[in-house]
Design an enzyme around this catalytic site. Structure first.
Site, mmCIF file in Angstrom:
data_model
loop_
_atom_site.group_PDB
_atom_site.id
_atom_site.type_symbol
_atom_site.label_atom_id
_atom_site.label_comp_id
_atom_site.label_asym_id
_atom_site.label_seq_id
_atom_site.Cartn_x
_atom_site.Cartn_y
_atom_site.Cartn_z
ATOM 1 N N GLU A 176 0.929 -1.238 0.249
ATOM 2 C CA GLU A 176 0.089 -0.017 0.041
ATOM 3 C C GLU A 176 0.754 1.171 -0.032
ATOM 4 O O GLU A 176 1.103 1.752 1.087
ATOM 5 C CB GLU A 176 -0.892 0.116 1.181
ATOM 6 C CG GLU A 176 -1.789 1.239 1.259
ATOM 7 C CD GLU A 176 -2.875 1.343 2.588
ATOM 8 O OE1 GLU A 176 -2.794 0.491 3.297
ATOM 9 O OE2 GLU A 176 -3.477 2.256 2.479
ATOM 10 N N LYS A 218 -2.327 -2.006 -3.274
ATOM 11 C CA LYS A 218 -3.346 -1.116 -2.657
ATOM 12 C C LYS A 218 -3.007 0.200 -2.663
ATOM 13 O O LYS A 218 -2.360 0.899 -1.943
ATOM 14 C CB LYS A 218 -3.762 -1.470 -1.319
ATOM 15 C CG LYS A 218 -4.632 -0.664 -0.496
ATOM 16 C CD LYS A 218 -5.150 -1.267 0.771
ATOM 17 C CE LYS A 218 -6.147 -0.176 1.458
ATOM 18 N NZ LYS A 218 -6.780 -1.107 2.681
HETATM 19 P P1 13P Z 1 -9.450 3.987 4.007
HETATM 20 O O1 13P Z 1 -10.287 3.247 2.843
HETATM 21 O O2 13P Z 1 -10.211 4.588 5.017
HETATM 22 O O3 13P Z 1 -8.525 5.004 3.201
HETATM 23 O O4 13P Z 1 -8.836 3.090 4.787
HETATM 24 C C1 13P Z 1 -8.073 2.076 3.961
HETATM 25 C C2 13P Z 1 -6.658 1.522 4.655
HETATM 26 O O5 13P Z 1 -6.573 0.332 4.997
HETATM 27 C C3 13P Z 1 -5.960 2.599 5.061
HETATM 28 O O6 13P Z 1 -4.577 1.983 5.304
#
Ligand code: 13P
Length: 335
Positions: A176, A218
């Site tokens: 991510e 992500k």
């Molecule tokens: P949000 O969809 O609220 O951005 O959260 C996703 C997430 O896991 C952030 O690390």
């Protein structure tokens, strides 16, 4: 081993389904509870997560749930572990393994993610609990001068190390790199920074020997900054996001599971929908791993009260259904 990771990744991005990110750290969920006047204790956090995970029917829309360290150890009022509740529904338990962020010494407005040192040992414990995929979040800020090359380099290098360690321990890493929406920049600046970040990420993943068939990406969508004067137009967001990913995301990556990053619930549905409706021949699945865009209304409805559990579960199920429709390109406001 990689065959196994590939099949887990495929289950996570099965059609109609995506991931619920319920891995807010104690700090983060306390901030969310505070806004609604809900007291944050280990027990209220447990009650809230029980409300989410025991919602009947979520398995039709949710393939995996990312848990936080506290949550993976918790159970329902009746003594069933949350992991078993999820597994019973055919939902794969996952775990957040980064340990938050710290300011970067050479550029204190920027953040570096912590937790690599102890990662392998923690993964081994989480595996025993039943977790089969993990998440690590690195954040990149946009301003006139940011991000610095050094911040991108360090965060992407750490993400790649994390992914490698996950695969060595039989976990599918959710990788991510979040380019934050904070700021008044336009969509083109988000495009430029996201592209640069993802290029560096895939360079580092390849150097680290990570098997791309056994990861999920992500990322943020390509959008204008939160305080930008530009409008959030789903068609444009879809076009720019897909264009950027086609340029930098290798075709062997099985899926992209977007974060919602502070978009409203409706925006997160509309934008995902526009991508899946307008682009049907992409090499990777475009799905979701939303936190706030799946939970906001449900949390508000629950409001810390037992008597609201039923109604909150209805709201949560309906939201999951709408996001799932967006994942298929079949979302409409009337659903
Ligand atoms: P949000 O969809 O609220 O951005 O959260 C996703 C997430 O896991 C952030 O690390």
């Amino acid at each position: 081993m990689i065959d196994n990771l590939e099949s887990i990744a495929k289950v996570l991005i099965a059609s109609h389904k995506g991931i619920l990110a319920a891995d807010e750290s104690t700090n983060t969920i306390t901030k969310r509870f505070d806004v609604l006047g809900i007291e944050s204790t280990e027990e209220t956090r447990r009650q809230y997560r029980e409300m989410l995970f025991t919602t009947a029917g979520i398995e039709n829309y949710i393939s995996g749930v990312i848990l936080f360290d506290e949550t993976i150890r918790q159970e329902t009022e009746d003594g069933v572990s949350f992991v078993d509740v999820l597994k019973e529904k055919g939902i794969i338990p996952g775990i957040k393994v980064d340990q938050g962020k710290e300011a970067m010494q050479s550029s204190p407005e920027e953040m570096i993610t912590k937790g690599l040192d102890s990662l392998a040992k923690r993964l081994q414990e989480y595996y025993k609990f039943g977790a089969r995929f993990a998440k690590w979040r690195a954040v990149i800020k946009i301003s006139e001068k940011l991000p610095t090359e050094e911040c991108i380099e360090k965060n992407m290098s750490d993400l790649a190390q994390y992914a490698k360690i996950c695969q060595e321990n039989d976990f599918v890493p959710i990788v991510e790199p979040e380019v934050l929406r904070d700021g008044s920049h336009g969509i083109d600046r988000c495009y430029e920074v996201t592209k640069k970040v993802l290029e560096k990420l895939f360079e580092k993943l390849s150097e680290a020997g990570v098997d791309l068939k056994g990861i999920l990406l992500k990322p943020n969508m390509i959008t204008p900054g939160e305080a930008s004067e530009e409008e959030m137009d789903p068609e444009i967001i879809a076009e720019k996001t897909v264009e950027c990913f086609k340029a930098v995301v290798p075709e062997v990556v099985p899926g992209v599971v977007f974060l919602s990053g502070g978009q409203t619930e409706a925006q997160a549905c509309e934008n995902l929908n526009a991508m899946n409706k307008n682009y049907t021949d992409l090499p990777w699945q475009l799905s979701f791993s939303y936190g706030r865009a799946l939970q906001n209304s449900a949390m508000r409805t629950w409001n810390g009260k037992d008597e609201n559990v039923g109604e909150a579960q209805e709201v949560f199920l309906n939201r999951a259904k709408l996001v799932s429709a967006g994942r298929e390109g079949k979302y409409s406001i009337e659903i």
